[in-house]
Design a protein around this motif. Sequence first.
Motif, mmCIF file in Angstrom:
data_model
loop_
_atom_site.group_PDB
_atom_site.id
_atom_site.type_symbol
_atom_site.label_atom_id
_atom_site.label_comp_id
_atom_site.label_asym_id
_atom_site.label_seq_id
_atom_site.Cartn_x
_atom_site.Cartn_y
_atom_site.Cartn_z
ATOM 1 N N SER A 1 2.648 4.488 1.172
ATOM 2 C CA SER A 1 3.136 4.895 2.462
ATOM 3 C C SER A 1 3.594 6.340 2.331
ATOM 4 O O SER A 1 4.378 6.683 1.458
ATOM 5 C CB SER A 1 4.242 3.924 2.856
ATOM 6 O OG SER A 1 5.196 4.540 3.611
ATOM 7 N N TYR B 1 -6.973 6.616 1.620
ATOM 8 C CA TYR B 1 -6.899 6.590 0.149
ATOM 9 C C TYR B 1 -7.833 7.632 -0.453
ATOM 10 O O TYR B 1 -7.504 8.275 -1.445
ATOM 11 C CB TYR B 1 -7.251 5.198 -0.383
ATOM 12 C CG TYR B 1 -6.051 4.292 -0.468
ATOM 13 C CD1 TYR B 1 -5.051 4.538 -1.412
ATOM 14 C CD2 TYR B 1 -5.894 3.215 0.395
ATOM 15 C CE1 TYR B 1 -3.940 3.725 -1.487
ATOM 16 C CE2 TYR B 1 -4.783 2.406 0.324
ATOM 17 C CZ TYR B 1 -3.805 2.657 -0.615
ATOM 18 O OH TYR B 1 -2.710 1.869 -0.695
ATOM 19 N N LYS C 1 2.002 3.826 6.751
ATOM 20 C CA LYS C 1 1.456 2.893 5.764
ATOM 21 C C LYS C 1 -0.057 3.017 5.716
ATOM 22 O O LYS C 1 -0.721 2.970 6.742
ATOM 23 C CB LYS C 1 1.831 1.464 6.159
ATOM 24 C CG LYS C 1 3.090 0.979 5.477
ATOM 25 C CD LYS C 1 3.030 -0.527 5.255
ATOM 26 C CE LYS C 1 4.059 -0.944 4.250
ATOM 27 N NZ LYS C 1 5.290 -1.460 4.793
ATOM 28 N N PHE C 2 -0.590 3.141 4.501
ATOM 29 C CA PHE C 2 -2.020 3.363 4.362
ATOM 30 C C PHE C 2 -2.861 2.147 4.742
ATOM 31 O O PHE C 2 -4.069 2.239 4.834
ATOM 32 C CB PHE C 2 -2.359 3.791 2.926
ATOM 33 C CG PHE C 2 -2.259 5.272 2.710
ATOM 34 C CD1 PHE C 2 -1.289 6.014 3.376
ATOM 35 C CD2 PHE C 2 -3.125 5.928 1.850
ATOM 36 C CE1 PHE C 2 -1.190 7.382 3.193
ATOM 37 C CE2 PHE C 2 -3.037 7.294 1.659
ATOM 38 C CZ PHE C 2 -2.072 8.022 2.329
ATOM 39 N N SER C 3 -2.203 1.013 4.928
ATOM 40 C CA SER C 3 -2.984 -0.163 5.303
ATOM 41 C C SER C 3 -3.406 -0.088 6.766
ATOM 42 O O SER C 3 -4.306 -0.798 7.195
ATOM 43 C CB SER C 3 -2.170 -1.423 5.053
ATOM 44 O OG SER C 3 -0.897 -1.269 5.643
ATOM 45 N N GLN C 4 -2.735 0.781 7.545
ATOM 46 C CA GLN C 4 -3.072 0.890 8.958
ATOM 47 C C GLN C 4 -3.941 2.104 9.223
ATOM 48 O O GLN C 4 -3.736 3.155 8.629
ATOM 49 C CB GLN C 4 -1.794 1.013 9.788
ATOM 50 C CG GLN C 4 -1.121 -0.326 9.994
ATOM 51 C CD GLN C 4 0.375 -0.197 10.037
ATOM 52 O OE1 GLN C 4 0.898 0.892 10.270
ATOM 53 N NE2 GLN C 4 1.056 -1.294 9.809
ATOM 54 N N ALA C 5 -4.876 1.927 10.120
ATOM 55 C CA ALA C 5 -5.726 3.056 10.489
ATOM 56 C C ALA C 5 -4.913 4.028 11.326
ATOM 57 O O ALA C 5 -3.884 3.674 11.912
ATOM 58 C CB ALA C 5 -6.931 2.575 11.268
ATOM 59 N N ARG D 1 -9.529 5.131 8.529
ATOM 60 C CA ARG D 1 -9.110 3.820 8.095
ATOM 61 C C ARG D 1 -8.489 3.888 6.708
ATOM 62 O O ARG D 1 -8.481 4.946 6.056
ATOM 63 C CB ARG D 1 -10.280 2.850 8.133
ATOM 64 C CG ARG D 1 -10.295 2.062 9.453
ATOM 65 C CD ARG D 1 -11.546 1.260 9.626
ATOM 66 N NE ARG D 1 -12.697 2.125 9.791
ATOM 67 C CZ ARG D 1 -13.818 1.983 9.093
ATOM 68 N NH1 ARG D 1 -13.916 1.033 8.183
ATOM 69 N NH2 ARG D 1 -14.824 2.807 9.310
ATOM 70 N N SER D 2 -7.983 2.759 6.260
ATOM 71 C CA SER D 2 -7.293 2.710 4.972
ATOM 72 C C SER D 2 -8.112 3.363 3.855
ATOM 73 O O SER D 2 -7.605 4.215 3.116
ATOM 74 C CB SER D 2 -6.991 1.253 4.635
ATOM 75 O OG SER D 2 -6.405 1.169 3.377
ATOM 76 N N PRO E 1 0.843 -1.202 0.000
ATOM 77 C CA PRO E 1 0.000 0.000 0.000
ATOM 78 C C PRO E 1 0.880 1.254 0.000
ATOM 79 O O PRO E 1 2.073 1.179 0.274
ATOM 80 C CB PRO E 1 -0.781 -0.118 1.300
ATOM 81 C CG PRO E 1 0.056 -0.963 2.174
ATOM 82 C CD PRO E 1 0.796 -1.921 1.280
#
Lengths: 261, 381
Positions: free
Chosen positions: B173, B196, B178-182, B191-192, B171
């Motif tokens: 960053s 995004y 990192k955008f995968s983490q809230a 949240r992700s 994802p």
Amino acid sequence: MANQANGEVLLEISGIHKRFGGLHALSDVALSINKGEIYGLIGPNGAGKTTLFNVLTGLYQPDEGKFTFKGIDLFRKKPNVVVESGIARTFQNIRLFHNMTALENVMVGRHVRTRANVLGAVFRDPKTRAEEAGIHERAQSLLDYVGIRKHGGEFAKNLSYGDQRRLEIARALATDPQLLALDEPAAGMNPKETDDLKKLMEKIRNDGVTILLIEHDVKLMMGLCDRIAVLDYGKKIAEGVPEEVKNNPRVIEAYLGASPD
Amino acid sequence: MLANIKQSKPAAYAGMAIFAVVLAVLPFVMGATLGNTWVRNLDLAMLYIMLALGLNIVVGYAGLLDLGYIAFYAVGAYVYALLNSPHLVPMLSGTGFEWLLHMPLLVVLPLAALLAGIFGVLLGSPTLKLRGDYLAIVTLGFGEIVRLFMNNLDRPINITNGPQGVNLIEPVSLFGHKFSQAITVFGIEFRSVHLYYYLFLALALLIIVVSIRLQSSRIGRAWVAIREDEIAAQAMGINTRNVKLLAFAMGASFGGVSGAMFASFQGFVSPESFILMESIVVLAMVVLGGMGHIPGVILGAILLFLTPEVLRDVVNPLQDKLIGERLVNPENLRMLLFGIALIFVMLVRPEGLWPSKQRKAEFHEDDDLKVKDAEKEAAHG
Ligand SMILES: Nc1ncnc2c1ncn2[C@@H]1O[C@H](COP(=O)(O)OP(=O)(O)O)[C@@H](O)[C@H]1O
Ligand SMILES: [Mg+2]
């Protein structure tokens, strides 16, 4: 009309040939246009006048010949190179950008004299902004110059026929030409409009732009041109001051289809 | 939107402020009312807006019909995927090119834009002399060629991993996150999908601003001049070759950016995402909304993207309720509606749902021209 040509050659072509399949549209055409003159080009329909314009502006590639402008070789050069060197034109069948405003049409004419690239356009740095303001101002003043300033905001296609002709001239002038080539600019105009157009052409010439003019209106041509060349079946059959050309037996024959004697 | 800031200034600023607030809270409102899938849909809609705005440069401004546009989306997606997944690690390790992997977003995005732009020029150069139908056919072929390459470049060296596609894409960053983490800011959990959303929104706004600025520049005028009359444009000294290539390159680079974002968002890309139908959908967004008019194109993208999603949410429950069984597949219904909508627009509003003044005039020019022709005739006679 006094011959204002000071003898300095601006454009010179010789031995120009252009064929379309079997049709020899231009055959060994030569002419030279002096700085400051109004040079007329006449001839019956289909004689090859427009074809010669297309060759001179790079839209058609001639098959053979020589073509120099201000001493620069323009033989088989692309239209943008020709325009950059200082030749601009109008079209016999008006070719405006119909769905752009009159002002935008003229602004497009400034393209070749301006430089802004993508980065300039996106970041609008002071230089680009100044250039854009200059384009706008110049386009306005050219609309004024040809007398259609009040139509600047209208779509080109909504202008009257005569005004469209004027707009085409303004757009061509926007490229800062030294030679302006006009293909039948008076076609379809009434006598009043034709007279105004004549005044406009004289003004343009007096402002230092040489004019190459195709017209059928003999009276207009006689009163306006310093020199006239006559094309017939792709060949130049006569050239000279209007009086000479008018009385040239070959010209009379070409126009009347009669044998000189 | 941005295009009509010219009204009275305070009113315009107030409007902009309200609009900004709406955009800012939109994902949370959507999430709360319609559920999380819809926040995801919002993200995807943003990607399509970017895509449609890119194609708008080529089709809307320069008037060049491009049926292979999705290829540039594919290029962007694969650039991001290959540089941000384990797939190329074995190939690159020990070659001294490991630095290519996991570059920061601010490097990868311009790179995706640049590579897609180069592909745009590659497509553009052989098609310069073509117009209309011929151009459409060649660009269509180009789009398919790119897809087939992605499909087959797993042999002899495995570059694209073929039909299986590239998996485990990292994802985005940004600023070390990192955008995968809230992430929780001021007690609000982003949240992700939310992260995004804001990233895509920023990129879409950037693309809008770039589009507007190009449009009102000497380059934008040259594009429109070519669309209006290519011969006259040449006779005005426009280097039509360069200006057309620039349109292809700019449009393609927008496509590349959205492709890269698509790859990071999905975490997976395969050639299947880049079929001809996708090119057609994006083209339909531009045409349906209003070619050459940014608000129209955005509207077209939103409408065409959301319709199938709405159908999916509505049709099945409706069928269950009304007739107790599922007779119609929403996916098929989508194509049907799509076709009807396009036919309807072509018949009734060929200029699109929200055209520019210019385009509107163009599509109704027959009416004016007939009068003009009559005038011309009279003048000649
Ligand atoms: N692109 C072309 N293809 C074929 N023939 C052409 C083309 N352009 C002009 N011609 C022909 O060349 C001849 C000269 O045409 P043109 O230059 O338009 O004449 P004029 O302007 O003197 O009336 C005509 O016979 C015309 O049909
Ligand atoms: Mg002619």
